[in-house]
Design a protein around this motif. Sequence first.
Motif, PDB file in Angstrom:
ATOM      1  N   LEU A  37      73.142   9.428  76.105  1.00  0.00           N
ATOM      2  CA  LEU A  37      73.901   8.795  77.099  1.00  0.00           C
ATOM      3  C   LEU A  37      74.099   9.590  78.408  1.00  0.00           C
ATOM      4  O   LEU A  37      74.142   8.943  79.645  1.00  0.00           O
ATOM      5  CB  LEU A  37      75.212   8.542  76.522  1.00  0.00           C
ATOM      6  N   GLY A  38      74.055  10.856  78.221  1.00  0.00           N
ATOM      7  CA  GLY A  38      74.076  11.497  79.706  1.00  0.00           C
ATOM      8  C   GLY A  38      72.623  11.672  80.514  1.00  0.00           C
ATOM      9  O   GLY A  38      72.608  12.228  81.405  1.00  0.00           O
ATOM     10  N   THR A  39      71.626  11.437  79.874  1.00  0.00           N
ATOM     11  CA  THR A  39      70.295  11.498  80.394  1.00  0.00           C
ATOM     12  C   THR A  39      69.311  10.240  80.414  1.00  0.00           C
ATOM     13  O   THR A  39      69.237   9.471  81.236  1.00  0.00           O
ATOM     14  CB  THR A  39      69.376  12.650  79.624  1.00  0.00           C
ATOM     15  N   VAL A  40      68.875   9.957  79.014  1.00  0.00           N
ATOM     16  CA  VAL A  40      68.122   8.987  78.992  1.00  0.00           C
ATOM     17  C   VAL A  40      68.920   7.455  79.447  1.00  0.00           C
ATOM     18  O   VAL A  40      68.372   6.557  80.168  1.00  0.00           O
ATOM     19  CB  VAL A  40      67.369   8.539  77.531  1.00  0.00           C
ATOM     20  N   PHE A  41      70.035   7.230  78.937  1.00  0.00           N
ATOM     21  CA  PHE A  41      70.876   6.150  79.362  1.00  0.00           C
ATOM     22  C   PHE A  41      71.883   6.201  80.281  1.00  0.00           C
ATOM     23  O   PHE A  41      73.032   5.528  80.291  1.00  0.00           O
ATOM     24  CB  PHE A  41      71.179   5.458  78.041  1.00  0.00           C
ATOM     25  N   TYR A  42      71.912   7.185  81.075  1.00  0.00           N
ATOM     26  CA  TYR A  42      72.892   7.289  82.072  1.00  0.00           C
ATOM     27  C   TYR A  42      73.402   6.383  82.741  1.00  0.00           C
ATOM     28  O   TYR A  42      74.300   6.129  83.004  1.00  0.00           O
ATOM     29  CB  TYR A  42      72.551   8.915  82.888  1.00  0.00           C
ATOM     30  N   ASN A  43      72.228   5.636  83.717  1.00  0.00           N
ATOM     31  CA  ASN A  43      72.700   4.639  84.352  1.00  0.00           C
ATOM     32  C   ASN A  43      73.549   3.672  83.732  1.00  0.00           C
ATOM     33  O   ASN A  43      74.648   2.898  83.979  1.00  0.00           O
ATOM     34  CB  ASN A  43      71.582   3.955  85.202  1.00  0.00           C
ATOM     35  N   GLN A  44      72.971   3.285  82.399  1.00  0.00           N
ATOM     36  CA  GLN A  44      73.783   2.103  81.720  1.00  0.00           C
ATOM     37  C   GLN A  44      74.891   2.595  81.180  1.00  0.00           C
ATOM     38  O   GLN A  44      76.071   2.020  81.289  1.00  0.00           O
ATOM     39  CB  GLN A  44      73.037   1.814  80.430  1.00  0.00           C
ATOM     40  N   TYR A  45      75.212   4.184  80.909  1.00  0.00           N
ATOM     41  CA  TYR A  45      76.595   4.488  80.407  1.00  0.00           C
ATOM     42  C   TYR A  45      77.340   4.399  81.422  1.00  0.00           C
ATOM     43  O   TYR A  45      78.647   4.148  81.346  1.00  0.00           O
ATOM     44  CB  TYR A  45      76.313   5.799  79.886  1.00  0.00           C
ATOM     45  N   ALA A  46      76.935   4.955  82.794  1.00  0.00           N
ATOM     46  CA  ALA A  46      78.042   5.011  83.970  1.00  0.00           C
ATOM     47  C   ALA A  46      78.462   3.407  84.200  1.00  0.00           C
ATOM     48  O   ALA A  46      79.614   3.440  84.604  1.00  0.00           O
ATOM     49  CB  ALA A  46      77.328   5.747  85.092  1.00  0.00           C
ATOM     50  N   ASN A  47      77.575   2.463  84.203  1.00  0.00           N
ATOM     51  CA  ASN A  47      77.927   1.076  84.444  1.00  0.00           C
ATOM     52  C   ASN A  47      79.033   0.728  83.267  1.00  0.00           C
ATOM     53  O   ASN A  47      80.106   0.095  83.654  1.00  0.00           O
ATOM     54  CB  ASN A  47      76.880   0.407  84.489  1.00  0.00           C
ATOM     55  N   PHE A  48      78.950   1.143  81.986  1.00  0.00           N
ATOM     56  CA  PHE A  48      79.819   0.661  81.042  1.00  0.00           C
ATOM     57  C   PHE A  48      81.202   1.302  81.101  1.00  0.00           C
ATOM     58  O   PHE A  48      82.255   0.779  81.123  1.00  0.00           O
ATOM     59  CB  PHE A  48      79.188   1.212  79.652  1.00  0.00           C
ATOM     60  N   VAL A  49      80.972   2.527  81.499  1.00  0.00           N
ATOM     61  CA  VAL A  49      82.534   3.250  82.020  1.00  0.00           C
ATOM     62  C   VAL A  49      83.077   2.687  82.954  1.00  0.00           C
ATOM     63  O   VAL A  49      84.234   2.628  83.126  1.00  0.00           O
ATOM     64  CB  VAL A  49      82.276   4.751  81.901  1.00  0.00           C
ATOM     65  N   ALA A  50      82.344   2.479  83.863  1.00  0.00           N
ATOM     66  CA  ALA A  50      82.834   1.891  85.409  1.00  0.00           C
ATOM     67  C   ALA A  50      83.533   0.604  85.004  1.00  0.00           C
ATOM     68  O   ALA A  50      84.454   0.166  85.695  1.00  0.00           O
ATOM     69  CB  ALA A  50      82.105   1.761  86.106  1.00  0.00           C
ATOM     70  N   ASN A  51      82.796  -0.305  84.290  1.00  0.00           N
ATOM     71  CA  ASN A  51      83.009  -1.951  84.218  1.00  0.00           C
ATOM     72  C   ASN A  51      83.854  -2.117  83.151  1.00  0.00           C
ATOM     73  O   ASN A  51      84.504  -3.380  82.932  1.00  0.00           O
ATOM     74  CB  ASN A  51      81.843  -2.708  84.203  1.00  0.00           C
ATOM     75  N   HIS A  52      83.783  -1.287  81.964  1.00  0.00           N
ATOM     76  CA  HIS A  52      84.827  -1.764  80.800  1.00  0.00           C
ATOM     77  C   HIS A  52      85.495  -0.600  80.136  1.00  0.00           C
ATOM     78  O   HIS A  52      85.275   0.033  79.461  1.00  0.00           O
ATOM     79  CB  HIS A  52      83.561  -1.745  79.567  1.00  0.00           C
ATOM     80  N   THR A  53      86.334  -0.267  81.289  1.00  0.00           N
ATOM     81  CA  THR A  53      87.290   0.951  80.956  1.00  0.00           C
ATOM     82  C   THR A  53      88.343   0.620  79.720  1.00  0.00           C
ATOM     83  O   THR A  53      88.599   1.608  79.163  1.00  0.00           O
ATOM     84  CB  THR A  53      88.290   0.949  82.245  1.00  0.00           C
ATOM     85  N   PHE A  54      88.694  -0.517  79.539  1.00  0.00           N
ATOM     86  CA  PHE A  54      89.548  -0.667  78.343  1.00  0.00           C
ATOM     87  C   PHE A  54      88.725  -0.477  77.136  1.00  0.00           C
ATOM     88  O   PHE A  54      89.426   0.157  76.112  1.00  0.00           O
ATOM     89  CB  PHE A  54      89.973  -2.064  78.409  1.00  0.00           C
ATOM     90  N   MET A  55      87.352  -0.863  77.144  1.00  0.00           N
ATOM     91  CA  MET A  55      86.566  -0.412  75.957  1.00  0.00           C
ATOM     92  C   MET A  55      86.495   0.980  75.726  1.00  0.00           C
ATOM     93  O   MET A  55      86.563   1.393  74.665  1.00  0.00           O
ATOM     94  CB  MET A  55      85.411  -1.146  75.902  1.00  0.00           C
ATOM     95  N   PHE A  56      86.192   1.630  76.798  1.00  0.00           N
ATOM     96  CA  PHE A  56      86.196   3.053  76.684  1.00  0.00           C
ATOM     97  C   PHE A  56      87.273   3.793  76.144  1.00  0.00           C
ATOM     98  O   PHE A  56      87.099   4.693  75.363  1.00  0.00           O
ATOM     99  CB  PHE A  56      85.735   3.731  78.180  1.00  0.00           C
ATOM    100  N   TYR A  57      88.479   3.315  76.623  1.00  0.00           N
ATOM    101  CA  TYR A  57      89.666   3.994  75.963  1.00  0.00           C
ATOM    102  C   TYR A  57      89.859   3.510  74.520  1.00  0.00           C
ATOM    103  O   TYR A  57      90.358   4.389  73.707  1.00  0.00           O
ATOM    104  CB  TYR A  57      90.912   3.557  76.680  1.00  0.00           C
ATOM    105  N   ILE A  58      89.268   2.234  74.215  1.00  0.00           N
ATOM    106  CA  ILE A  58      89.367   1.731  72.624  1.00  0.00           C
ATOM    107  C   ILE A  58      88.470   3.035  71.748  1.00  0.00           C
ATOM    108  O   ILE A  58      89.198   3.621  70.792  1.00  0.00           O
ATOM    109  CB  ILE A  58      89.069   0.588  72.453  1.00  0.00           C
ATOM    110  N   LEU A  59      87.280   3.203  72.471  1.00  0.00           N
ATOM    111  CA  LEU A  59      86.530   4.237  71.828  1.00  0.00           C
ATOM    112  C   LEU A  59      87.053   5.542  71.742  1.00  0.00           C
ATOM    113  O   LEU A  59      86.861   6.459  70.919  1.00  0.00           O
ATOM    114  CB  LEU A  59      85.131   4.185  72.475  1.00  0.00           C
ATOM    115  N   LEU A  60      87.899   6.048  72.841  1.00  0.00           N
ATOM    116  CA  LEU A  60      88.607   7.224  72.736  1.00  0.00           C
ATOM    117  C   LEU A  60      89.886   7.337  71.751  1.00  0.00           C
ATOM    118  O   LEU A  60      89.671   8.692  71.418  1.00  0.00           O
ATOM    119  CB  LEU A  60      89.319   7.479  74.274  1.00  0.00           C
ATOM    120  N   PHE A  61      90.452   6.388  71.403  1.00  0.00           N
ATOM    121  CA  PHE A  61      91.672   6.633  70.444  1.00  0.00           C
ATOM    122  C   PHE A  61      91.197   6.004  69.157  1.00  0.00           C
ATOM    123  O   PHE A  61      91.795   6.188  68.166  1.00  0.00           O
ATOM    124  CB  PHE A  61      92.684   5.784  71.182  1.00  0.00           C
ATOM    125  N   LEU A  62      89.754   5.363  69.145  1.00  0.00           N
ATOM    126  CA  LEU A  62      89.522   4.733  67.661  1.00  0.00           C
ATOM    127  C   LEU A  62      89.509   5.906  66.593  1.00  0.00           C
ATOM    128  O   LEU A  62      89.819   5.714  65.525  1.00  0.00           O
ATOM    129  CB  LEU A  62      88.182   4.128  67.783  1.00  0.00           C
TER     130      LEU A  62
END
Length: 236
Positions: A37-62
């Motif tokens: 996620l930090g290299t090969v899929f960095y752009n996709q990952y960055a867009n996911f974190v920026a556009n799906h903050t709620f989902m990111f926090y779900i993954l954080l506390f899951l």
Amino acid sequence: MQERRVVNDTGLVGFFNRVYSVMGSGLLLTAAISYLLGTVFYNQYANFVANHTFMFYILLFLPLFLSMGVNSRRAQANAGYAGLMFYLISACYGTTFTVILIQYQSSIVAISFLTTAVIFLTMSVVGRITKQDLSRAGVIATSALIGVILLSVINFFMQSSGLQLILSYAILVIFIVLTAFDTQKLKTIYMSANQEGGYVVNTNTLAIQGALALYLDFLNIFLVVLRLFGGSSSRD
């Protein structure tokens, strides 16, 4: 009598081999996901974190909820279920920790990981071979962790770099102690398992539960060491 002790010691070695094997595979999964996620899929990952903050926090506390599954009655009856929960936890941390890891140079991450491995292995060995009961130290460390968490919440608003440094060292010491304590606790439970007057447990599930406890100890030590070694160092 001597034969029984040897059999127990042999079984204990096999048990801890399973614990470390599961733990290691969990760390490998976490590292692999973070790297990709930090290299090969960095752009996709960055867009996911920026556009799906709620989902990111779900993954954080899951992982908090998944860890209950590892220690549930269903997990006790089915080691496969416990394993699934453990690897889902590892995958979640791999996803969320990428945000932290991409802030540091790869050399700092590597050095921090190796340092953590040395600290962890040393304290795990101590937990296995020491004759001293670490129960009291474990209770004190757990109580101290609660206090550190509360202070961390307060410092989130205070933004004191001095207090943050103190908290980092406190967390490091706490999880160093907990590594030895958790290892000794696993040894005690295993040696008493399914014996008369002892614990009745599924040792395969116990290995996964132990792997989770040590996995979390390792991750917390790693994050503190990374912060201490990295300082203001970043990829920028």
